[in-house]
Design a protein around this motif. Sequence first.
Motif, PDB file in Angstrom:
ATOM      1  N   GLN A  59      27.712  34.005   1.904  1.00 55.18           N
ATOM      2  CA  GLN A  59      26.639  33.640   2.834  1.00 55.18           C
ATOM      3  C   GLN A  59      26.060  34.874   3.506  1.00 55.18           C
ATOM      4  N   GLU A  60      26.931  35.769   3.925  1.00 59.64           N
ATOM      5  CA  GLU A  60      26.472  36.995   4.581  1.00 59.64           C
ATOM      6  C   GLU A  60      25.615  37.831   3.631  1.00 59.64           C
ATOM      7  N   SER A  61      26.048  37.937   2.391  1.00 63.69           N
ATOM      8  CA  SER A  61      25.290  38.672   1.381  1.00 63.69           C
ATOM      9  C   SER A  61      23.948  38.000   1.101  1.00 63.69           C
ATOM     10  N   PHE A  62      23.949  36.675   1.011  1.00 63.26           N
ATOM     11  CA  PHE A  62      22.722  35.912   0.787  1.00 63.26           C
ATOM     12  C   PHE A  62      21.728  36.149   1.925  1.00 63.26           C
ATOM     13  N   ASP A  63      22.204  36.032   3.163  1.00 60.94           N
ATOM     14  CA  ASP A  63      21.323  36.221   4.314  1.00 60.94           C
ATOM     15  C   ASP A  63      20.762  37.637   4.368  1.00 60.94           C
ATOM     16  N   LYS A  64      21.590  38.618   4.029  1.00 54.26           N
ATOM     17  CA  LYS A  64      21.128  40.012   4.027  1.00 54.26           C
ATOM     18  C   LYS A  64      20.037  40.212   2.977  1.00 54.26           C
ATOM     19  N   ARG A  65      20.234  39.643   1.806  1.00 59.49           N
ATOM     20  CA  ARG A  65      19.235  39.768   0.734  1.00 59.49           C
ATOM     21  C   ARG A  65      17.940  39.072   1.135  1.00 59.49           C
ATOM     22  N   LEU A  66      18.060  37.877   1.730  1.00 63.23           N
ATOM     23  CA  LEU A  66      16.876  37.132   2.156  1.00 63.23           C
ATOM     24  C   LEU A  66      16.105  37.903   3.228  1.00 63.23           C
ATOM     25  N   SER A  67      16.818  38.497   4.177  1.00 60.10           N
ATOM     26  CA  SER A  67      16.130  39.258   5.224  1.00 60.10           C
ATOM     27  C   SER A  67      15.460  40.504   4.661  1.00 60.10           C
ATOM     28  N   GLY A  68      16.015  41.077   3.599  1.00 63.25           N
ATOM     29  CA  GLY A  68      15.440  42.257   2.977  1.00 63.25           C
ATOM     30  C   GLY A  68      14.155  41.991   2.212  1.00 63.25           C
ATOM     31  N   LEU A  69      13.844  40.723   1.969  1.00 62.02           N
ATOM     32  CA  LEU A  69      12.620  40.386   1.246  1.00 62.02           C
ATOM     33  C   LEU A  69      11.383  40.420   2.145  1.00 62.02           C
ATOM     34  N   ASN A  70      11.588  40.565   3.452  1.00 60.97           N
ATOM     35  CA  ASN A  70      10.486  40.676   4.416  1.00 60.97           C
ATOM     36  C   ASN A  70       9.458  39.555   4.259  1.00 60.97           C
ATOM     37  N   ILE A  71       9.928  38.340   4.383  1.00 67.14           N
ATOM     38  CA  ILE A  71       9.044  37.177   4.324  1.00 67.14           C
ATOM     39  C   ILE A  71       8.566  36.888   5.738  1.00 67.14           C
ATOM     40  N   PRO A  72       7.269  37.098   6.031  1.00 67.64           N
ATOM     41  CA  PRO A  72       6.761  36.943   7.402  1.00 67.64           C
ATOM     42  C   PRO A  72       7.039  35.566   7.998  1.00 67.64           C
ATOM     43  N   GLU A  73       7.037  34.540   7.173  1.00 66.79           N
ATOM     44  CA  GLU A  73       7.251  33.181   7.667  1.00 66.79           C
ATOM     45  C   GLU A  73       8.655  32.996   8.250  1.00 66.79           C
TER      46      GLU A  73
END
Length: 112
Positions: A59-73
């Motif tokens: 989960q921590e890895s998933f959240d880090k990857r998602l935050s790294g995608l810089n999705i403004p929404e």
Amino acid sequence: MTYEGFTTQPIPMLRERVKINLRQRTVDFFDYGYGDYDPQPLYWKSRLIDASFPDYGKQESFDKRLSGLNIPELADGHGPSLENLTDLLRINHELTIKGYRFFKAQSAIAPS
């Protein structure tokens, strides 16, 4: 609050919320996906769990990857619906989510 898939999904969906007003002595129930309210995704689940939780590292890895995608929404604190996130990932980043991982999205148009 009740989240469907909280222990098994990287982005669980809000299904039920209970609001208790002690001053007025009232209890309000909100059903998401079954009535007037659409289910809402819970982003950044790793902030609510600790290392003893199953799949915490995933989960921590998933959240880090998602935050790294810089999705403004996702930056406004609420985030898009799960369908909109799926579309944003596919269109802007050519990615799809399967479990706790991101994969290259399959092209919808077959080469001629």
